[in-house]
Design an enzyme around this catalytic site. Structure first.
Site, PDB file in Angstrom:
ATOM      1  N   THR A 118       1.140  -1.387  -0.254  1.00 13.52           N
ATOM      2  CA  THR A 118      -0.019   0.006  -0.340  1.00 13.52           C
ATOM      3  C   THR A 118       0.979   1.796  -0.016  1.00 13.52           C
ATOM      4  OG1 THR A 118      -1.477  -1.274   1.391  1.00 13.52           O
ATOM      5  CG2 THR A 118      -1.362   1.215   1.277  1.00 13.52           C
ATOM      6  N   GLY A 159      -1.136  -1.331   6.911  1.00 12.26           N
ATOM      7  CA  GLY A 159      -0.846  -2.675   7.552  1.00 12.26           C
ATOM      8  C   GLY A 159      -2.299  -3.627   7.273  1.00 12.26           C
TER       9      GLY A 159
END
Ligand code: ASP
Length: 294
Positions: free
Chosen positions: A163, A215
């Site tokens: 990400t 995360g």
């Protein structure tokens, strides 16, 4: 006012091989792009958008092209952008036919009275704004397909990694944050993570600073991590210490991940409890650097 920019390329488990420099320098390249905008007097919003768009185009990262595949083997993208100046923000979730979700998130912020558009509705809005939708299979890279096949064969739980997020402080003293992701590998179709949710994965407020998280989205959402970190920044504490303290909240719910942040003075911070979080920065003194694993 000092200018600075911080970038992450995602938190996740340790990766084999000598790839640290590739991820770290990939982050740094994006940071330089955003920093050039700040140096020219551009806004933090322009800087984070430009850096995030570049990372969405880089197949290395799990955002835009190179996004992770969901359980159905499709790429569904989430992104958000927030300006600390007036707390204006926009997000999109579960879009499949948009190459630069972060740009669409900015349009949601600037051209609608809404904060979050999802799926087909978000894509219809994109078309209305003149965007040509892409063939969703062009977002799939060989690397992500391999990762997906491996994960499917092992029947593992959805995993994170790659990400992207950007935070910046401009010469006018405004901060902004952007986050963009394909989410977790093997996620259910329609699953939305923390990245596009204002307060969870992305937050900016000139009174504190700007934050982008990465995360396990479900854990990050539970503790509203980005807003929590931003509130800690508003106390004036040093951003590195704030990042570590914010991470304790994530630990509390057993989540793996990390965050980057910048305060209104341009001071940068980051922390992660996962095995890796690629990151790069150009600080208020103009010093640049990158990091990868712990
Ligand atoms: N936070 C993202 C999500 O849960 C994944 C990641 O950061 O890698 O969608």
């Amino acid at each position: 006012m000092p200018i600075s920019i911080g970038v992450h390329g995602g938190a996740g488990p340790r990766v084999e091989g000598d790839v640290g420099a590739v991820f770290g320098e990939g982050c740094l390249e994006a940071a330089r792009l955003g920093y050039a905008i700040l140096q020219a007097g551009g806004s933090a919003v322009d800087a984070v958008e430009a850096a995030a768009v570049a990372m969405e185009d880089a197949p290395l990262f799990n955002a835009g092209t190179g996004g992770a595949l969901n359980a159905d083997g499709e790429v569904e993208l989430d992104a958000a952008l927030m300006s600390g100046e007036r707390l204006s923000a926009g997000g999109v979730a579960a879009v499949r036919r948009v190459r630069h979700p972060v740009q669409l998130a900015r349009w949601v912020m600037e051209r609608t009275s809404h904060l979050l558009l999802v799926g087909e509705g978000a894509e219809a809005f994109a078309v209305e704004q003149g965007l040509v939708l892409i063939d969703p299979t062009t977002l799939i890279t060989a690397r992500q397909r391999q990762r997906w096949e491996k994960a499917r064969a092992a029947q593992v739980a959805p995993t994170t990694g790659g990400t992207i997020g950007v935070v910046a402080c401009d010469q006018h003293g405004h901060v902004a944050a952007a986050t963009s992701t394909g989410g977790t590998v093997l996620k259910r179709r329609g699953r939305v993570g923390d990245s596009p949710l204002i307060g969870a994965g992305t937050y900016a407020d000139d009174l504190g600073g700007a934050v982008s998280c990465t995360g396990q989205g479900e854990a990050i959402i539970k503790v509203v991590l980005a807003k929590y970190a931003c509130d800690l920044l508003a106390t004036g504490r040093e951003p590195m210490a704030v990042a570590s303290d914010a991470l304790k909240e994530l630990d509390r719910v057993g989540g793996d991940g990390g965050l980057i942040l910048v305060d209104r003075e341009g001071r940068l911070g980051w922390a992660f409890n996962s095995q890796r979080m690629s990151r790069a920065w150009i600080d208020a003194q103009g010093q640049e650097g990158w990091g990868f694993q712990q």
